[in-house]
Design a protein around this motif. Structure first.
Motif, PDB file in Angstrom:
ATOM      1  N   THR A  51      -9.371   6.396   5.740  1.00  0.00           N
ATOM      2  CA  THR A  51      -8.669   5.388   6.541  1.00  0.00           C
ATOM      3  C   THR A  51      -9.387   4.043   6.465  1.00  0.00           C
ATOM      4  O   THR A  51      -8.754   2.988   6.307  1.00  0.00           O
ATOM      5  N   ARG A  94      -8.835   2.384   3.124  1.00  0.00           N
ATOM      6  CA  ARG A  94      -7.478   1.833   3.038  1.00  0.00           C
ATOM      7  C   ARG A  94      -7.394   0.502   3.782  1.00  0.00           C
ATOM      8  O   ARG A  94      -6.798  -0.467   3.293  1.00  0.00           O
ATOM      9  N   ASP A  95      -8.008   0.448   4.972  1.00  0.00           N
ATOM     10  CA  ASP A  95      -7.993  -0.796   5.736  1.00  0.00           C
ATOM     11  C   ASP A  95      -8.765  -1.904   5.018  1.00  0.00           C
ATOM     12  O   ASP A  95      -8.350  -3.075   5.022  1.00  0.00           O
ATOM     13  N   VAL A 113     -12.749   7.535  12.825  1.00  0.00           N
ATOM     14  CA  VAL A 113     -11.644   7.795  11.893  1.00  0.00           C
ATOM     15  C   VAL A 113     -12.244   8.234  10.570  1.00  0.00           C
ATOM     16  O   VAL A 113     -13.466   8.179  10.373  1.00  0.00           O
ATOM     17  N   SER A 114     -11.397   8.638   9.669  1.00  0.00           N
ATOM     18  CA  SER A 114     -11.891   9.117   8.375  1.00  0.00           C
ATOM     19  C   SER A 114     -12.320   7.957   7.473  1.00  0.00           C
ATOM     20  O   SER A 114     -11.863   6.815   7.640  1.00  0.00           O
TER      21      SER A 114
END
Length: 253
Positions: free
Chosen positions: A29, A32-33, A25-26
């Motif tokens: 991402t 953010r998590d 994933v980027s």
């Protein structure tokens, strides 16, 4: 996010780059998590990733730590003094709890005290001059860490190797069954490891904030020592292992 937590629990820390590659994933991402997990108090955001709340890499300077949990450390220091007998050869490690042993040392005769901590040495010098105890003071010289106020390096360890110590009193940045006795500084850890090896009986002196905490470097296993002196009882789930390992847990109340 469950996979992030699994990685965090396994390693103690995670990085944005590694997670992005592993999870495909980027990085946006992942960040953010990590922010979400931080708000839920499941990790602490650091540069490039995150660490477990009970896993820390860096230590504040000695002067900044000295007043933290000071009453608890004083009680631990006073309890440790009760375990020191006349004519003992003792070693005092580095830290803001071990200095409380020096600060409360009194009514002892013919001690030999070995230390590599400058603040501990200064306290011992003043108390010896004031007549609180008699005996010898031996400073283990070496390269001086001016933030943490201790001597370290090959010279320090080589000198320590020559001594036979009755009782050592060492601090720790973390003490846990799973991760052993940990410190932030590898040089300090190697020094304390040697102190453990050269001592007949080893006491860990900690306040409650060090229980079930780990920092960067393990210098001894939890059962490499003989006694823990702390201001509270150990976790209930530890008691069986402590007993089976022959470790005394002394509460300084």
């Amino acid at each position: 996010m469950s996979m992030i937590l699994a990685e965090l629990n396994a390693k103690g820390r995670v990085t944005v780059n590694e997670l992005a590659e592993q999870l495909n994933v980027s990085k946006v991402t992942i960040r953010r998590d990590l922010d979400v997990l931080s708000r839920e108090n499941k990790l602490i955001i650091v540069h490039g990733g995150g660490i477990k709340p009970n896993f820390t890499l860096y230590e504040a300077p000695y002067s900044d730590r000295n007043s933290v949990f000071i009453e608890e450390k004083q009680r631990v220091g006073m309890k440790a003094v009760e375990l020191i007998n006349d004519y003992d050869v003792i070693a005092l490690g580095v830290g803001t709890t071990t200095i409380q042993i020096a600060n409360h040392l009194f009514n002892k005769k013919n001690l030999t005290i070995i230390t590599g901590c400058i603040q501990v040495l200064n306290s011992l010098i003043e108390r010896k001059k004031s007549g609180y105890f008699t005996g010898k003071l031996i400073f283990l010289g070496g390269e001086i860490d001016t933030d943490q106020m201790f001597a370290s390096g090959s010279m320090t360890i080589e000198l320590l190797e020559k001594f036979h110590i009755d009782k050592a009193f060492i601090g720790a940045n973390g003490y846990s069954i799973a991760d052993g006795i940990t410190t932030y500084d590898i040089d300090e850890g190697n020094f304390l490891k040697k102190m453990v090896q050269r001592s007949n009986k080893v006491h860990v002196v900690i306040d409650h904030s060090k229980i079930d905490v780990k920092s960067m470097y393990t210098y001894a296993e939890y059962n490499d020592i003989d006694c823990v002196i702390c201001n509270i009882d150990p976790p209930i789930e530890w008691k069986e292992k402590l007993t089976s390992s022959g470790i005394d847990w002394v509460v300084a109340d």
